[in-house]
Design a protein around this motif. Structure first.
Motif, PDB file in Angstrom:
ATOM      1  N   GLU A 185       6.298   6.376 -11.000  1.00 15.56           N
ATOM      2  CA  GLU A 185       6.039   4.905 -10.718  1.00 15.56           C
ATOM      3  C   GLU A 185       5.087   5.016  -9.435  1.00 15.56           C
ATOM      4  OE1 GLU A 185       8.535   0.788 -10.640  1.00 15.56           O
ATOM      5  OE2 GLU A 185       9.171   2.719  -9.520  1.00 15.56           O
ATOM      6  N   ILE A 186       3.961   4.294  -9.560  1.00 13.64           N
ATOM      7  CA  ILE A 186       2.999   4.340  -8.616  1.00 13.64           C
ATOM      8  C   ILE A 186       2.569   2.900  -8.306  1.00 13.64           C
ATOM      9  CG2 ILE A 186       0.645   4.784  -8.057  1.00 13.64           C
ATOM     10  CD1 ILE A 186       0.882   7.248  -9.799  1.00 13.64           C
ATOM     11  N   PHE A 187       2.357   2.463  -6.941  1.00 13.64           N
ATOM     12  CA  PHE A 187       2.173   1.091  -6.570  1.00 13.64           C
ATOM     13  C   PHE A 187       0.899   1.320  -5.587  1.00 13.64           C
ATOM     14  CE2 PHE A 187       6.738   0.622  -7.493  1.00 13.64           C
ATOM     15  CZ  PHE A 187       6.686  -0.423  -8.516  1.00 13.64           C
ATOM     16  N   VAL A 188      -0.065   0.462  -5.826  1.00 11.96           N
ATOM     17  CA  VAL A 188      -1.205   0.341  -5.016  1.00 11.96           C
ATOM     18  C   VAL A 188      -1.193  -1.179  -4.439  1.00 11.96           C
ATOM     19  CG1 VAL A 188      -3.834   0.581  -4.692  1.00 11.96           C
ATOM     20  CG2 VAL A 188      -2.429   2.098  -6.401  1.00 11.96           C
ATOM     21  N   TYR A 189      -1.579  -1.246  -3.342  1.00 12.06           N
ATOM     22  CA  TYR A 189      -1.667  -2.472  -2.434  1.00 12.06           C
ATOM     23  C   TYR A 189      -3.154  -2.554  -1.903  1.00 12.06           C
ATOM     24  CZ  TYR A 189       3.312  -1.201  -2.381  1.00 12.06           C
ATOM     25  OH  TYR A 189       4.449  -0.879  -2.869  1.00 12.06           O
ATOM     26  N   ASP A 190      -3.817  -3.793  -2.827  1.00  9.81           N
ATOM     27  CA  ASP A 190      -5.136  -3.667  -2.608  1.00  9.81           C
ATOM     28  C   ASP A 190      -5.829  -3.986  -1.197  1.00  9.81           C
ATOM     29  OD1 ASP A 190      -5.117  -3.650  -5.478  1.00  9.81           O
ATOM     30  OD2 ASP A 190      -5.121  -5.739  -5.592  1.00  9.81           O
ATOM     31  N   ASP A 191      -5.044  -4.542  -0.491  1.00 10.50           N
ATOM     32  CA  ASP A 191      -5.795  -4.916   0.789  1.00 10.50           C
ATOM     33  C   ASP A 191      -5.226  -4.057   2.133  1.00 10.50           C
ATOM     34  OD1 ASP A 191      -7.289  -7.056  -0.123  1.00 10.50           O
ATOM     35  OD2 ASP A 191      -5.693  -8.244   0.234  1.00 10.50           O
ATOM     36  N   ALA A 192      -4.635  -2.830   1.636  1.00 11.11           N
ATOM     37  CA  ALA A 192      -3.808  -1.863   2.599  1.00 11.11           C
ATOM     38  C   ALA A 192      -4.502  -0.730   2.932  1.00 11.11           C
ATOM     39  CB  ALA A 192      -2.477  -1.955   2.364  1.00 11.11           C
ATOM     40  N   GLY A 193      -4.597  -0.236   4.060  1.00 10.25           N
ATOM     41  CA  GLY A 193      -5.220   0.964   4.323  1.00 10.25           C
ATOM     42  C   GLY A 193      -4.163   2.083   4.545  1.00 10.25           C
ATOM     43  N   HIS A 194      -4.702   3.200   5.076  1.00 10.68           N
ATOM     44  CA  HIS A 194      -3.994   4.322   5.379  1.00 10.68           C
ATOM     45  C   HIS A 194      -3.026   3.912   6.501  1.00 10.68           C
ATOM     46  CE1 HIS A 194      -2.634   8.442   4.970  1.00 10.68           C
ATOM     47  NE2 HIS A 194      -2.627   8.595   6.187  1.00 10.68           N
ATOM     48  N   GLY A 195      -1.561   4.265   6.124  1.00  6.95           N
ATOM     49  CA  GLY A 195      -0.525   3.930   7.362  1.00  6.95           C
ATOM     50  C   GLY A 195      -0.051   2.690   7.384  1.00  6.95           C
ATOM     51  N   PHE A 196      -0.288   1.723   6.258  1.00  4.72           N
ATOM     52  CA  PHE A 196      -0.122   0.492   6.501  1.00  4.72           C
ATOM     53  C   PHE A 196       1.579   0.123   6.682  1.00  4.72           C
ATOM     54  CE2 PHE A 196       0.589   1.560   1.834  1.00  4.72           C
ATOM     55  CZ  PHE A 196       1.922   0.971   1.462  1.00  4.72           C
ATOM     56  N   GLY A 197       2.330   1.061   6.716  1.00  2.98           N
ATOM     57  CA  GLY A 197       3.497   0.640   7.016  1.00  2.98           C
ATOM     58  C   GLY A 197       4.049   0.868   8.374  1.00  2.98           C
TER      59      GLY A 197
END
Length: 224
Positions: A185-197
Protein backbone atom coordinates in the motif's frame (compact mmCIF):
# COMPACT_ATOMS: atom_id res chain seq x y z
CA UNK A 1 7.15 10.80 29.05
CA UNK A 2 9.46 8.00 28.03
CA UNK A 3 12.77 6.81 29.43
CA UNK A 4 16.15 5.67 28.17
CA UNK A 5 16.95 1.99 28.48
CA UNK A 6 19.87 -0.22 27.44
CA UNK A 7 19.52 -3.22 25.12
CA UNK A 8 21.91 -5.83 23.76
CA UNK A 9 21.86 -7.12 20.19
CA UNK A 10 22.63 -10.69 19.14
CA UNK A 11 26.24 -9.71 18.32
CA UNK A 12 26.70 -8.41 21.92
CA UNK A 13 26.52 -4.76 20.87
CA UNK A 14 25.04 -2.65 23.70
CA UNK A 15 22.94 0.30 22.65
CA UNK A 16 20.59 2.87 24.11
CA UNK A 17 16.90 3.02 23.25
CA UNK A 18 13.98 5.28 24.06
CA UNK A 19 11.02 3.45 25.58
CA UNK A 20 7.53 4.89 25.98
CA UNK A 21 4.24 3.41 27.13
CA UNK A 22 3.35 0.58 29.44
CA UNK A 23 4.26 -3.10 29.00
CA UNK A 24 0.55 -3.84 29.47
CA UNK A 25 -0.31 -1.85 26.32
CA UNK A 26 -2.40 -3.70 23.76
CA UNK A 27 -0.03 -3.04 20.84
CA UNK A 28 3.73 -2.64 20.40
CA UNK A 29 5.93 -0.80 17.90
CA UNK A 30 9.60 -0.34 17.14
CA UNK A 31 10.12 3.25 15.91
CA UNK A 32 13.17 3.83 13.75
CA UNK A 33 14.95 7.18 13.69
CA UNK A 34 15.76 9.55 10.87
CA UNK A 35 19.34 10.31 9.85
CA UNK A 36 19.55 12.70 12.80
CA UNK A 37 19.44 10.24 15.71
CA UNK A 38 17.08 9.99 18.67
CA UNK A 39 15.98 13.59 18.34
CA UNK A 40 13.31 15.34 20.39
CA UNK A 41 11.00 14.76 17.42
CA UNK A 42 11.47 10.99 17.41
CA UNK A 43 10.97 10.89 21.17
CA UNK A 44 7.82 12.97 20.77
CA UNK A 45 6.53 10.50 18.16
CA UNK A 46 7.09 7.68 20.65
CA UNK A 47 5.36 9.63 23.43
CA UNK A 48 2.37 10.37 21.20
CA UNK A 49 2.04 6.73 20.19
CA UNK A 50 2.12 5.74 23.85
CA UNK A 51 -0.02 8.50 25.37
CA UNK A 52 -2.65 9.01 22.67
CA UNK A 53 -2.82 5.58 21.08
CA UNK A 54 -1.86 3.19 23.86
CA UNK A 55 1.27 1.65 22.32
CA UNK A 56 4.33 0.25 24.02
CA UNK A 57 7.18 1.70 21.95
CA UNK A 58 10.94 1.24 21.71
CA UNK A 59 13.16 3.41 19.48
CA UNK A 60 16.75 2.10 19.21
CA UNK A 61 19.68 4.52 18.99
CA UNK A 62 21.08 3.20 15.73
CA UNK A 63 24.02 5.61 15.68
CA UNK A 64 25.42 3.96 18.83
CA UNK A 65 27.24 1.51 16.55
CA UNK A 66 29.27 4.41 15.14
CA UNK A 67 29.06 7.17 17.77
CA UNK A 68 27.15 7.04 21.02
CA UNK A 69 24.59 9.68 21.97
CA UNK A 70 24.66 11.24 18.50
CA UNK A 71 21.76 13.69 18.04
CA UNK A 72 22.22 15.95 15.03
CA UNK A 73 20.68 19.27 13.96
CA UNK A 74 18.19 19.49 11.10
CA UNK A 75 20.56 21.29 8.73
CA UNK A 76 23.12 20.56 6.04
CA UNK A 77 25.87 19.81 8.52
CA UNK A 78 23.60 17.44 10.41
CA UNK A 79 22.69 15.63 7.21
CA UNK A 80 26.33 15.18 6.21
CA UNK A 81 27.35 13.97 9.66
CA UNK A 82 24.38 11.58 9.66
CA UNK A 83 25.35 10.19 6.27
CA UNK A 84 28.94 9.70 7.46
CA UNK A 85 27.77 7.84 10.57
CA UNK A 86 25.33 5.73 8.58
CA UNK A 87 28.10 4.65 6.22
CA UNK A 88 29.95 3.14 9.19
CA UNK A 89 27.07 0.85 10.16
CA UNK A 90 26.33 -2.39 8.32
CA UNK A 91 22.78 -3.38 7.34
CA UNK A 92 23.22 -6.50 9.47
CA UNK A 93 24.01 -4.33 12.48
CA UNK A 94 20.90 -2.24 11.94
CA UNK A 95 18.72 -5.34 11.68
CA UNK A 96 20.31 -6.76 14.81
CA UNK A 97 19.35 -3.60 16.72
CA UNK A 98 15.74 -3.45 15.54
CA UNK A 99 15.41 -7.19 16.13
CA UNK A 100 16.71 -6.79 19.68
CA UNK A 101 14.15 -4.01 20.17
CA UNK A 102 11.36 -6.29 18.94
CA UNK A 103 12.55 -9.07 21.25
CA UNK A 104 12.50 -6.66 24.20
CA UNK A 105 8.84 -5.98 23.42
CA UNK A 106 8.20 -9.72 22.99
CA UNK A 107 9.56 -10.31 26.49
CA UNK A 108 6.84 -8.03 27.82
CA UNK A 109 4.23 -10.31 26.28
CA UNK A 110 3.69 -8.62 22.92
CA UNK A 111 3.28 -11.45 20.43
CA UNK A 112 2.89 -9.10 17.46
CA UNK A 113 5.25 -6.15 16.99
CA UNK A 114 5.11 -3.53 14.25
CA UNK A 115 7.87 -1.29 12.94
CA UNK A 116 7.52 2.36 11.91
CA UNK A 117 10.44 4.16 10.28
CA UNK A 118 11.12 7.71 9.13
CA UNK A 119 13.61 8.80 6.45
CA UNK A 120 16.63 6.47 6.91
CA UNK A 121 14.47 4.57 9.36
CA UNK A 122 11.94 4.00 6.58
CA UNK A 123 14.56 2.06 4.63
CA UNK A 124 15.48 0.13 7.77
CA UNK A 125 11.80 -0.71 8.29
CA UNK A 126 11.62 -2.04 4.72
CA UNK A 127 14.72 -4.19 5.27
CA UNK A 128 13.27 -5.46 8.56
CA UNK A 129 10.09 -6.46 6.72
CA UNK A 130 11.92 -8.23 3.89
CA UNK A 131 14.96 -9.69 5.64
CA UNK A 132 13.54 -10.76 9.01
CA UNK A 133 10.35 -12.36 10.24
CA UNK A 134 10.23 -10.40 13.48
CA UNK A 135 7.47 -7.97 12.54
CA UNK A 136 3.74 -8.34 11.94
CA UNK A 137 3.47 -5.05 10.01
CA UNK A 138 5.78 -2.30 8.75
CA UNK A 139 5.19 1.33 7.79
CA UNK A 140 7.73 3.71 6.30
CA UNK A 141 7.53 7.47 5.86
CA UNK A 142 9.71 8.99 3.09
CA UNK A 143 12.13 6.10 3.15
CA UNK A 144 14.84 6.69 0.58
CA UNK A 145 16.48 3.70 -1.10
CA UNK A 146 13.47 1.40 -0.97
CA UNK A 147 13.12 1.33 -4.75
CA UNK A 148 16.54 -0.28 -5.14
CA UNK A 149 15.45 -3.08 -2.79
CA UNK A 150 11.89 -3.42 -4.02
CA UNK A 151 12.66 -6.77 -5.64
CA UNK A 152 12.79 -8.16 -2.09
CA UNK A 153 9.45 -9.55 -0.92
CA UNK A 154 8.15 -8.43 2.48
CA UNK A 155 7.18 -11.10 5.00
CA UNK A 156 4.45 -8.90 6.49
CA UNK A 157 2.00 -6.20 5.33
CA UNK A 158 3.75 -2.93 4.42
CA UNK A 159 2.46 0.62 4.03
CA UNK A 160 4.59 3.40 2.47
CA UNK A 161 4.16 7.18 2.59
CA UNK A 162 5.93 9.62 0.25
CA UNK A 163 5.85 13.34 -0.43
CA UNK A 164 4.93 14.30 -3.96
CA UNK A 165 7.44 17.16 -3.82
CA UNK A 166 10.24 15.14 -2.22
CA UNK A 167 13.52 16.24 -3.82
CA UNK A 168 15.30 13.17 -2.40
CA UNK A 169 12.91 10.47 -3.64
CA UNK A 170 11.84 10.87 -7.31
CA UNK A 171 8.49 9.70 -8.63
CA UNK A 172 10.35 7.13 -10.73
CA UNK A 173 11.38 5.41 -7.49
CA UNK A 174 7.78 5.32 -6.27
CA UNK A 175 6.67 3.89 -9.63
CA UNK A 176 9.39 1.23 -9.42
CA UNK A 177 8.11 0.13 -6.03
CA UNK A 178 4.55 0.01 -7.35
CA UNK A 179 5.63 -2.12 -10.30
CA UNK A 180 7.76 -4.53 -8.27
CA UNK A 181 5.52 -4.76 -5.22
CA UNK A 182 1.85 -4.28 -6.21
CA UNK A 183 0.77 -5.79 -2.89
CA UNK A 184 2.30 -2.89 -0.93
CA UNK A 185 0.00 0.00 0.00
CA UNK A 186 1.51 3.32 -1.13
CA UNK A 187 0.31 6.86 -0.43
CA UNK A 188 1.71 10.01 -2.05
CA UNK A 189 0.97 13.47 -0.60
CA UNK A 190 1.05 15.88 -3.52
CA UNK A 191 2.22 19.08 -1.82
CA UNK A 192 4.55 17.47 0.73
CA UNK A 193 8.33 17.35 0.63
CA UNK A 194 10.90 15.16 2.33
CA UNK A 195 10.48 15.02 6.10
CA UNK A 196 6.91 16.33 5.92
CA UNK A 197 6.04 14.60 9.20
CA UNK A 198 8.59 16.43 11.36
CA UNK A 199 7.49 19.77 12.80
CA UNK A 200 11.13 20.68 13.53
CA UNK A 201 11.89 20.83 9.80
CA UNK A 202 11.00 23.53 7.28
CA UNK A 203 9.33 20.88 5.11
CA UNK A 204 6.71 20.09 7.77
CA UNK A 205 3.25 19.74 6.22
CA UNK A 206 0.57 19.39 8.86
CA UNK A 207 -2.14 18.15 6.53
CA UNK A 208 0.08 15.42 5.06
CA UNK A 209 1.44 14.51 8.48
CA UNK A 210 -2.00 14.17 10.04
CA UNK A 211 -3.35 12.09 7.16
CA UNK A 212 -0.30 9.83 7.06
CA UNK A 213 -0.55 9.40 10.83
CA UNK A 214 -4.24 8.50 10.62
CA UNK A 215 -3.55 5.96 7.89
CA UNK A 216 -0.61 4.47 9.78
CA UNK A 217 -2.65 4.07 12.95
CA UNK A 218 -5.47 2.37 11.04
CA UNK A 219 -2.94 0.10 9.34
CA UNK A 220 -1.35 -1.02 12.59
CA UNK A 221 -4.73 -1.39 14.28
CA UNK A 222 -5.64 -3.88 11.54
CA UNK A 223 -2.46 -5.94 11.66
CA UNK A 224 -1.28 -5.86 15.28
Amino acid sequence: MGRLISLTASDTHHFAAYEAGEPTASRALVVVQEIFGLTDHIRAVCDELADRHGYHVIAPALFDRARRDAVLPYDGEGIQTGLDLRARISPDGLLADVTASAHALNRHGHQKVGILGFCWGGLVAWEAATRTREFAAAAAWYGGGIAALSHEKPHCPVQLHFGGEDDHIPHTDINTIRENRPEVEIFVYDDAGHGFGCDDRPSFNKYARDLAHERSMAFFATHL
